[in-house]
Design an enzyme around this catalytic site. Structure first.
Site, short mmCIF file in Angstrom:
data_model
loop_
_atom_site.label_atom_id
_atom_site.label_comp_id
_atom_site.label_asym_id
_atom_site.label_seq_id
_atom_site.Cartn_x
_atom_site.Cartn_y
_atom_site.Cartn_z
N GLY A 17 -9.66 5.98 1.72
CA GLY A 17 -9.54 7.27 0.93
C GLY A 17 -8.01 6.49 0.51
N ARG A 45 -0.21 9.00 0.63
CA ARG A 45 1.04 10.50 1.29
C ARG A 45 1.62 8.53 1.12
NH1 ARG A 45 -1.63 12.61 7.02
NH2 ARG A 45 -3.53 11.59 5.70
N LYS A 95 -4.68 2.07 0.74
CA LYS A 95 -3.64 1.75 1.45
C LYS A 95 -3.73 0.81 2.89
CE LYS A 95 -4.37 5.33 4.84
NZ LYS A 95 -4.16 6.39 5.40
N GLY A 113 -14.02 13.52 2.85
CA GLY A 113 -14.12 13.97 3.65
C GLY A 113 -14.89 12.75 5.04
N GLY A 126 -5.69 14.96 15.23
CA GLY A 126 -7.32 15.86 15.33
C GLY A 126 -6.67 16.59 16.71
N TYR A 144 20.41 -32.14 -5.93
CA TYR A 144 19.00 -31.89 -6.12
C TYR A 144 18.17 -33.04 -6.28
CZ TYR A 144 15.06 -29.67 -9.02
OH TYR A 144 14.48 -29.02 -9.52
N ASN A 172 18.92 -43.92 1.36
CA ASN A 172 20.45 -42.39 1.33
C ASN A 172 20.97 -42.19 0.18
OD1 ASN A 172 23.05 -42.01 2.22
ND2 ASN A 172 22.92 -42.70 3.71
N SER A 199 27.54 -41.91 -4.40
CA SER A 199 27.45 -40.07 -3.84
C SER A 199 27.65 -39.20 -5.84
CB SER A 199 28.61 -39.72 -3.74
OG SER A 199 29.14 -39.92 -1.87
N ALA A 218 28.82 -45.08 -6.96
CA ALA A 218 29.14 -43.28 -7.06
C ALA A 218 29.43 -43.26 -8.39
CB ALA A 218 30.34 -43.17 -6.50
C1 UD1 Z 1 -8.45 11.34 10.84
C2 UD1 Z 1 -9.35 12.71 12.02
C3 UD1 Z 1 -8.15 12.97 12.98
C4 UD1 Z 1 -7.35 11.71 14.00
C5 UD1 Z 1 -7.29 11.03 12.80
C6 UD1 Z 1 -6.65 9.64 13.92
C7 UD1 Z 1 -10.45 13.04 10.62
C8 UD1 Z 1 -11.22 15.01 9.08
N1 UD1 Z 1 -9.83 13.41 10.34
O1 UD1 Z 1 -7.20 12.37 10.43
O2 UD1 Z 1 -8.78 14.15 13.53
O3 UD1 Z 1 -7.63 12.35 14.94
O4 UD1 Z 1 -7.38 10.14 11.67
O5 UD1 Z 1 -5.92 8.73 13.02
O6 UD1 Z 1 -11.19 12.81 10.25
N2 UD1 Z 1 -11.86 8.28 4.29
C9 UD1 Z 1 -12.89 8.46 3.30
N3 UD1 Z 1 -13.34 9.27 3.18
C10 UD1 Z 1 -12.55 10.59 3.00
C11 UD1 Z 1 -11.86 10.52 3.75
C12 UD1 Z 1 -11.19 9.28 4.69
O7 UD1 Z 1 -13.51 6.50 4.15
O8 UD1 Z 1 -12.97 10.96 2.07
C13 UD1 Z 1 -11.70 6.98 5.78
C14 UD1 Z 1 -9.65 6.50 4.72
O9 UD1 Z 1 -9.43 6.31 4.30
C15 UD1 Z 1 -9.04 6.42 6.22
C16 UD1 Z 1 -9.80 7.67 7.35
O10 UD1 Z 1 -11.21 7.49 7.00
O11 UD1 Z 1 -9.28 5.22 6.33
C17 UD1 Z 1 -9.40 8.52 7.87
O12 UD1 Z 1 -8.59 9.81 7.52
P1 UD1 Z 1 -7.27 10.33 6.85
O13 UD1 Z 1 -7.13 10.69 5.25
O14 UD1 Z 1 -6.23 9.18 7.23
O15 UD1 Z 1 -7.39 10.86 7.98
P2 UD1 Z 1 -6.38 11.65 8.92
O16 UD1 Z 1 -5.77 12.86 8.12
O17 UD1 Z 1 -5.60 10.66 9.55
CA CA Z 2 -5.06 7.65 9.07
#
Ligand code: UD1
Ligand code: CA
Length: 466
Positions: A18, A22, A29, A86, A147, A374, A385, A413, A431
């Protein structure tokens, strides 16, 4: 160190594809630092303690940056997720690299507080319970963003509902998913292939393997964790500082247990990469950064900043000193308000006093530069010294030049040493001298001084009266 079992039949998947929208950052990140170490490095460090068979890291957004940062550890395989569709879709990309394991442990790259013991307990619970899927969950004060764990009338988990898909009633659930799962390998990809994306974010959610497994008649369990702080995910910079604060408290506590006195612990920053000896005292407001190492019996602060600094035993660093990429020999004293810049290498029992700056210089045992000086690009012998306000004039506007000072040299000095120049062992400089040629040992060397006059009968001015 607690010793953990080895897991030669365990595959770890770290999700790190990801962007971290945010965070509002050009950096991915997982490369944001938590106390001196990128988040992904904290997580990799933790999972490596399980000695799993292999670790797959899923990258996508700025994957080149993430790979360049991590390098290529032997048991790590990189998996690309071209489009971030996802967390479930991310894990699915690992299918080809996972071979001959019993279980797959899935963790996120954005939970740097995770402990290896917690993961080990999860794997143990998963295996003891004989489940197909085991989710690590926690009860938290503020479940926002996580979640939620939905349970049926019999108290068993039925599904996980994401914040954006949850009803008001579901949002009130305080038990949340950590995003960490242990899943039987033979079931995992069957489940992932069945995932849909009919949800508020149009994503393939990993949590949806829970109802899919149950529908297939497989068992799903949850495992709790003792310290729910461990699952704190970093999605924005407020959470980044929250996580740093918690990790700092942990690091401070660990050093205190190993014999370090830390005064006003809430005011210090001690990065995860720092090493401290025993009987070290860290006073209020100190910043210990990067690869800093502090030997036994040292005392540092208050308000000293040490970046990649190496101190041998029994060094005293007084208030407000700044040491960056420099080495300090045992029993030396720095400051208050001392500044050691990169390449300063001090021997034993060297004194560097207030408002003294040392750069790219070697200063041998027992030498003292105590006030307002310096010293740059200099090789200084032992037991010298250097008087107050003395300066090595190392820069001619285009190039830097070295100053060579032998042993037991006394520099009066306010002397200016115009480099390149040599002062031989045993030399004494009067000095206020401006030194441009080799100073021989023995005797006294001084440059011409302006005459001193006396004006007899001169009166001090008095203040005008209006
Ligand atoms: C996710 C979980 C949530 C859990 C929370 C805990 C899902 C849908 N949600 O939410 O249930 O409570 O983590 O912290 O799983 N990532 C990928 N590829 C993607 C999407 C995300 O590699 O397509 C990686 C991100 O880089 C991150 C991790 O997955 O390291 C979690 O993704 P993030 O978007 O932070 O999920 P949350 O909204 O925190
Ligand atoms: Ca997260």
């Amino acid at each position: 160190m607690i010793s953990l079992p080895n897991y030669p039949d365990l595959q770890v998947c770290v999700l790190a594809a990801g962007q971290g929208k945010r965070m509002h950052s050009s950096r991915p990140k997982v490369l944001h630092n938590v106390l001196g170490r990128a988040m992904i490095d904290h997580v990799l460090h933790t999972v490596e303690e399980l000695t799993p068979k292999a670790i797959a890291v899923v990258t996508g957004h700025a994957s080149d940056q993430v790979r360049a940062h991590v390098g290529q550890p032997a048991n790590l395989e990189w998996v690309i997720q071209d489009k971030q569709l996802g967390t479930g879709h991310a894990v699915k990309q690992c299918e080809k690299v996972i071979r001959n394991v019993r279980d797959v442990l899935i963790v996120c790259g954005d939970t740097p507080l995770l402990r290896s013991k917690t993961l080990s307990d999860l794997v143990a619970a998963h295996r003891a319970g004989g489940a197909s899927v085991t989710v690590l969950t926690a009860h938290v004060g503020n479940p926002f963003g996580y979640g939620r764990i939905k349970r049926g009338a019999d108290g068993r988990v039925v599904s996980i509902v994401e914040e954006k898909d949850a009803s008001d009633e579901e949002r009130a659930i305080a038990e949340v998913s950590s995003g960490i799962y242990c899943v039987r390998h033979e079931d995992l990809f069957d489940l992932l292939h069945k995932l849909g994306n009919n949800n508020a974010q149009g994503e393939y959610y990993l949590p949806d393997i829970v109802p899919l497994a149950l529908a297939d008649g497989k068992s799903v369990e949850t495992a709790g964790m003792q310290d729910c702080d461990e699952m704190l995910g970093v999605n924005n910079r407020a959470q980044l500082s929250q996580v740093e604060e918690k990790m700092q408290a942990r690091i401070v506590h660990d050093w205190q247990m190993k014999g370090v006195t830390i005064e006003k612990p809430d005011t210090v920053r001690i990065e995860a990469t720092v090493n401290l000896g025993t009987d070290v005292t860290i006073q209020a407001g100190c910043y210990l950064i990067g690869s800093t190492r502090i030997g036994d019996g040292c005392r540092v602060g208050p308000y000293a900043v040490l970046v990649d600094a190496w101190l041998d035993d029994d060094v005293e660093v007084f208030a407000f000193s700044h040491i960056h990429s420099a080495n300090v020999g045992g029993d030396s004293q720095i400051g208050p308000f001392g500044r050691l810049r990169p390449g300063a290498v001090l021997g034993e029992d060297v004194h560097v006093g207030n408002f003294v700056e040392i750069k790219n210089s070697i200063i041998d045992r027992g030498s003292k530069v105590n006030h307002l000086s310096y010293i740059g690009d200099t090789d200084m012998g032992s037991y010298c010294n250097i008087g107050a306000g003395s300066i090595t004039c190392n820069y001619d506007g285009a190039n830097k030049h070295r100053t060579r000072i032998g042993d037991r040299v006394f520099v009066g000095s306010d002397t200016k040493l115009i480099a390149p120049v040599e002062v031989q062992s045993g030399a004494t400089i009067g000095a206020g001298s401006i030194i441009t040629k080799t100073v021989a040992s023995g005797g006294l060397t001084l440059s011409e001084r302006p005459d001193q006059r006396h004006v007899a009968g001169w009166q001090r001015p008095t203040k005008n009266k209006d």
